[in-house]
Write an enzyme that holds these catalytic residues in place. Structure first.
Site, PDB file in Angstrom:
ATOM      1  N   ALA A  72      27.278  31.357  44.383  1.00  0.00           N
ATOM      2  CA  ALA A  72      27.791  30.067  43.905  1.00  0.00           C
ATOM      3  C   ALA A  72      28.916  30.244  42.890  1.00  0.00           C
ATOM      4  O   ALA A  72      28.662  30.369  41.683  1.00  0.00           O
ATOM      5  CB  ALA A  72      26.657  29.245  43.309  1.00  0.00           C
ATOM      6  N   TYR A 140      40.228  33.961  37.843  1.00  0.00           N
ATOM      7  CA  TYR A 140      39.119  34.155  38.773  1.00  0.00           C
ATOM      8  C   TYR A 140      38.508  35.546  38.612  1.00  0.00           C
ATOM      9  O   TYR A 140      37.284  35.705  38.452  1.00  0.00           O
ATOM     10  CB  TYR A 140      39.615  33.958  40.204  1.00  0.00           C
ATOM     11  CG  TYR A 140      38.659  34.439  41.263  1.00  0.00           C
ATOM     12  CD1 TYR A 140      37.374  33.918  41.370  1.00  0.00           C
ATOM     13  CD2 TYR A 140      39.046  35.434  42.169  1.00  0.00           C
ATOM     14  CE1 TYR A 140      36.496  34.378  42.342  1.00  0.00           C
ATOM     15  CE2 TYR A 140      38.178  35.890  43.139  1.00  0.00           C
ATOM     16  CZ  TYR A 140      36.900  35.366  43.225  1.00  0.00           C
ATOM     17  OH  TYR A 140      36.037  35.820  44.187  1.00  0.00           O
ATOM     18  N   ASP A 281      48.518  37.384  41.726  1.00  0.00           N
ATOM     19  CA  ASP A 281      48.380  38.256  42.889  1.00  0.00           C
ATOM     20  C   ASP A 281      48.911  39.657  42.593  1.00  0.00           C
ATOM     21  O   ASP A 281      49.796  39.837  41.753  1.00  0.00           O
ATOM     22  CB  ASP A 281      49.145  37.679  44.083  1.00  0.00           C
ATOM     23  CG  ASP A 281      48.335  36.650  44.843  1.00  0.00           C
ATOM     24  OD1 ASP A 281      47.117  36.549  44.596  1.00  0.00           O
ATOM     25  OD2 ASP A 281      48.923  35.948  45.677  1.00  0.00           O
TER      26      ASP A 281
END
Length: 326
Positions: A72, A140, A281
């Site tokens: 999750a 992230y 990235d």
């Protein structure tokens, strides 16, 4: 009983289908914010939010969970850079809430955690092994690393941490597949563009230090991810130690190569346009996955790029609007 957190999501639902086919006893916990009820139809399911203590307490009080599998999380690199608080609250705060709930309810302290290769940051070696320095460049990746550190600090028991490279593909049966809203993963974006279901693909940068200038990633089939998680559950239940393992193939494919393979397999052109690099990235992320191969003798079976694309094409061809198609 296995508690599958985030089990209605892309990877979680493939794991749940494998559990059901294997006769395992499990229950899904998912908010359905990003997951799909249709992906886990006819499976035991509780709707709840990882960030809400009462939801977790009610879940653990009602089910005899002896092992937790935690999928999750929010996963979009670009969104994490624009909305860092959202990612910190869910990916870090939610993991903390889950660990505390496991402790309160005396769960067997065995956990399988879905992490990411984004924890490594800019590669310092050709292939990324588990002992590579951890310097994530995206919010992230930073939240996933923080969650790993929470698990190492707070979980009194065994944990398997899987650092995924790029999950892709769909279930060979076509029953379930990839349906993020919005979609940010390359393979479905390219497939949908080829099928006329989506806009032209944006290639974020063709000036990387790679053979064709586009970013290189290691793609692993979602069904292979599912089998690795079931293996982890069985090993933890057998009393074997946990560990941290990369899940990838050791072979990198560029964005432009993915486009070429989709064009070849589909027989259709892929409309695409080149744009600037995307913040957060890196040029190349390819796994050294030898650790899990040596420790478990586990190998991916469906992760050649052609098979990944073939499975994705079948799913999207038969589900042009994702789970809303049926």
């Amino acid at each position: 009983m296995i508690g599958v957190f985030g089990g209605a999501g892309y990877i979680g639902s493939h794991f749940c289908h494998l559990l059901a086919a294997s006769g395992e006893d499990f229950v899904v916990f998912d908010s359905l914010e990003n997951g799909h009820a249709a992906a886990i139809a006819n499976m035991p399911f509780v709707r709840g939010d990882l960030r809400i203590r009462k939801d977790l307490d009610d879940f653990f009080a009602a089910h005899a969970i002896d092992i937790v599998v935690h999928f999750a999380a929010y996963i979009a690199v670009g969104e994490s850079m624009a909305q860092p608080e959202k990612y910190i609250e869910n990916n870090v705060g939610g993991t903390l809430q889950l660990l505390e709930a496991m402790d309160r309810h005396r769960v067997g302290c065995r956990l399988v955690f879905s992490s990411t290769a984004a924890v490594y940051g800019e590669p310092q070696t050709e292939l990324l092994a588990e002992d590579h320095p951890l310097k994530p460049t995206s919010v992230y990746g930073k939240t996933k690393l923080a969650a790993e550190e929470l698990i190492a600090s707070l979980l009194i028991g065994e944990a398997v941490v899987f650092r995924y490279f790029n999950a892709a593909g769909a279930h060979p049966s076509e029953a379930i597949g990839e349906d993020h809203r919005p979609e940010t993963h390359l393979v479905p974006l390219v497939v949908r563009a080829a099928l006329g279901q989506g806009p032209p693909v944006s290639v974020f940068g063709t000036d990387y230090p790679t053979p064709d200038g586009s970013a290189i990633r290691d793609y692993i089939h979602v069904s292979d991810l599912a089998t690795s998680h079931l293996e982890a559950v069985r090993r933890l239940r057998a009393g074997e130690p946990g560990g941290t393992y990369n899940l990838g193939t050791g072979t990198g494919r560029s964005v432009l190569e993915v486009i070429d393979v989709v064009e070849t397999v589909s027989g259709r052109p892929v409309p695409h346009e080149v744009g600037p690099r995307r913040e957060g990235d890196v040029a190349k992320l390819v796994a050294d996955a030898s650790a899990i191969h040596q420790a478990w003798h586990w190998q991916p079976e469906r992760s050649d790029l052609t098979t990944i694309v073939e499975d994705a094409l079948r799913w999207h061809s038969n589900h042009p609007n994702g789970y809303q198609s049926h």
